[in-house]
Design an enzyme around this catalytic site. Structure first.
Site, PDB file in Angstrom:
ATOM      1  N   VAL A 186      10.949  55.532  41.119  1.00 53.97           N
ATOM      2  CA  VAL A 186      11.206  54.400  40.095  1.00 53.97           C
ATOM      3  C   VAL A 186      10.331  54.484  39.094  1.00 53.97           C
ATOM      4  O   VAL A 186      10.971  53.977  37.608  1.00 53.97           O
ATOM      5  CB  VAL A 186      11.959  52.644  40.602  1.00 53.97           C
ATOM      6  CG1 VAL A 186      12.971  52.817  41.342  1.00 53.97           C
ATOM      7  CG2 VAL A 186      11.212  52.206  40.626  1.00 53.97           C
ATOM      8  N   ASN A 241      14.220  45.628  43.226  1.00 57.08           N
ATOM      9  CA  ASN A 241      13.177  44.826  44.207  1.00 57.08           C
ATOM     10  C   ASN A 241      11.416  46.107  44.691  1.00 57.08           C
ATOM     11  O   ASN A 241      10.658  45.533  44.980  1.00 57.08           O
ATOM     12  CB  ASN A 241      13.746  44.985  46.143  1.00 57.08           C
ATOM     13  CG  ASN A 241      12.747  44.514  47.086  1.00 57.08           C
ATOM     14  OD1 ASN A 241      12.299  43.253  46.647  1.00 57.08           O
ATOM     15  ND2 ASN A 241      12.970  45.612  47.684  1.00 57.08           N
ATOM     16  N   SER A 259       7.983  37.440  41.287  1.00 56.25           N
ATOM     17  CA  SER A 259       6.553  37.104  42.909  1.00 56.25           C
ATOM     18  C   SER A 259       6.310  35.235  42.204  1.00 56.25           C
ATOM     19  O   SER A 259       6.547  35.134  41.123  1.00 56.25           O
ATOM     20  CB  SER A 259       5.946  37.419  42.732  1.00 56.25           C
ATOM     21  OG  SER A 259       4.727  36.581  43.789  1.00 56.25           O
ATOM     22  N   TYR A 307      -1.473  42.629  39.893  1.00 52.15           N
ATOM     23  CA  TYR A 307       0.358  42.319  39.939  1.00 52.15           C
ATOM     24  C   TYR A 307       0.053  41.433  39.323  1.00 52.15           C
ATOM     25  O   TYR A 307       2.075  40.874  39.088  1.00 52.15           O
ATOM     26  CB  TYR A 307      -0.078  41.730  41.783  1.00 52.15           C
ATOM     27  CG  TYR A 307       0.701  41.512  42.201  1.00 52.15           C
ATOM     28  CD1 TYR A 307       1.493  43.019  42.675  1.00 52.15           C
ATOM     29  CD2 TYR A 307       1.439  40.251  42.980  1.00 52.15           C
ATOM     30  CE1 TYR A 307       2.656  42.060  43.433  1.00 52.15           C
ATOM     31  CE2 TYR A 307       2.306  39.629  43.938  1.00 52.15           C
ATOM     32  CZ  TYR A 307       3.427  40.973  44.247  1.00 52.15           C
ATOM     33  OH  TYR A 307       4.449  40.766  44.798  1.00 52.15           O
ATOM     34  N   SER A 365       2.972  41.808  36.160  1.00 57.60           N
ATOM     35  CA  SER A 365       2.932  43.089  36.118  1.00 57.60           C
ATOM     36  C   SER A 365       4.211  41.665  36.666  1.00 57.60           C
ATOM     37  O   SER A 365       5.621  41.579  35.911  1.00 57.60           O
ATOM     38  CB  SER A 365       3.251  43.585  37.252  1.00 57.60           C
ATOM     39  OG  SER A 365       3.249  43.291  38.464  1.00 57.60           O
ATOM     40  N   LYS A 366       4.254  41.132  37.250  1.00 57.17           N
ATOM     41  CA  LYS A 366       5.076  39.985  37.963  1.00 57.17           C
ATOM     42  C   LYS A 366       5.642  38.642  36.466  1.00 57.17           C
ATOM     43  O   LYS A 366       6.675  38.189  36.717  1.00 57.17           O
ATOM     44  CB  LYS A 366       5.290  38.916  39.213  1.00 57.17           C
ATOM     45  CG  LYS A 366       5.018  40.303  40.041  1.00 57.17           C
ATOM     46  CD  LYS A 366       5.905  40.861  40.442  1.00 57.17           C
ATOM     47  CE  LYS A 366       6.211  41.737  41.974  1.00 57.17           C
ATOM     48  NZ  LYS A 366       7.616  43.192  42.058  1.00 57.17           N
TER      49      LYS A 366
END
Length: 250
Positions: A57, A83, A134, A147, A150-151
């Site tokens: 993706v 997801n 998250s 991380y 990005s969330k």
């Protein structure tokens, strides 16, 4: 074809696989997307109402080919669950730009690309987008500079989608999992880490993949027909407690 179709990325394992299984229990057909072709082939064998699509993706050409293939096979898409994601936990000073981009390419770029490619199909069905972020996108934490960022971006992207696509009947919501009892988590979380999480989470336990799937499929269903632009932390209350010490909650 009148049976509803869900497109689930990162569907070969974990939350994506559990979501696929629950969609099928609820009478949906599922397009299972994952870049791990070997794992995807194993996972899809347990279902009669799903088809596998091996694509990455984070690559625009892959996403275009994926949507073309899914629509050729099913003729429609009623829900998209973004997801697919990767994680890399390290300190700020040890996070290279290559590390940063690798996280962003899948966790953020992938959500943008898949959502954009699926929008024409979702306009026809007045469908739903559910993006998986998250609690690391809701609260700061150590070792999550790429991380967590990005969330957090996925959470805001969801709100942008809800604002822009609502007039077309498309709903967009975001689910933020807390600690989930996946095989990977149980393999890397020491007894000390597990105990610390249990002490901090009001429900005193990890969540299950099935519990996350229940929230995701609800948001894709007609039961959530007036729910859009929402960010739901499915985390046992972890985010609600902030950084408060467990001993001070009693």
């Amino acid at each position: 074809m009148t049976q509803k179709v869900a497109l689930v990325t990162g569907a070969a394992r974990g939350i994506g696989l559990a979501t696929t299984a629950l969609f099928i229990e609820q009478g949906w057909l599922v397009a299972m997307v994952d870049r791990d072709g070997d794992e995807l082939k194993v996972a899809v064998k347990q279902f009669n109402q799903a088809r596998p699509y091996e694509f990455d993706v984070s690559r625009p050409d892959d996403v275009d080919q994926m949507m073309e293939a899914v629509l050729a096979d099913f003729g429609r898409v009623d829900a998209v669950v973004n997801n697919a994601g990767v994680a890399d936990f390290r300190p700020l000073e040890q996070t290279s730009f290559a590390d940063w981009r690798r996280i962003m390419e899948t966790n953020l770029d992938g959500v943008f690309l898949v959502s954009q490619a699926a929008t024409p199909a979702l306009r026809k069905t007045k469908g739903a987008l559910v993006n998986i972020a998250s609690i690391s996108g809701l609260r700061g934490s150590t070792l999550r500079v790429a991380y967590g960022t990005s969330k957090a971006a996925v959470i805001h992207l969801t709100k942008q989608q809800a604002a822009e696509l609502g007039e077309h009947g498309i709903r967009a919501n975001c689910v933020c999992p807390g600690p989930v009892r996946t095989k990977l988590a149980m393999a890397v979380h020491s007894p000390e880490i597990i105990a610390a999480y249990h002490d901090t989470i009001p429900l005193n336990r990890y969540g299950s993949e099935r519990e996350l799937a229940e929230v995701i499929t609800f948001l894709c269903s007609e039961k959530a027909s007036y729910v859009t632009g929402q960010v739901i932390a499915a985390d046992g209350g972890f985010e609600s407690t902030g950084v408060g010490l467990p001993a001070l909650r009693s």
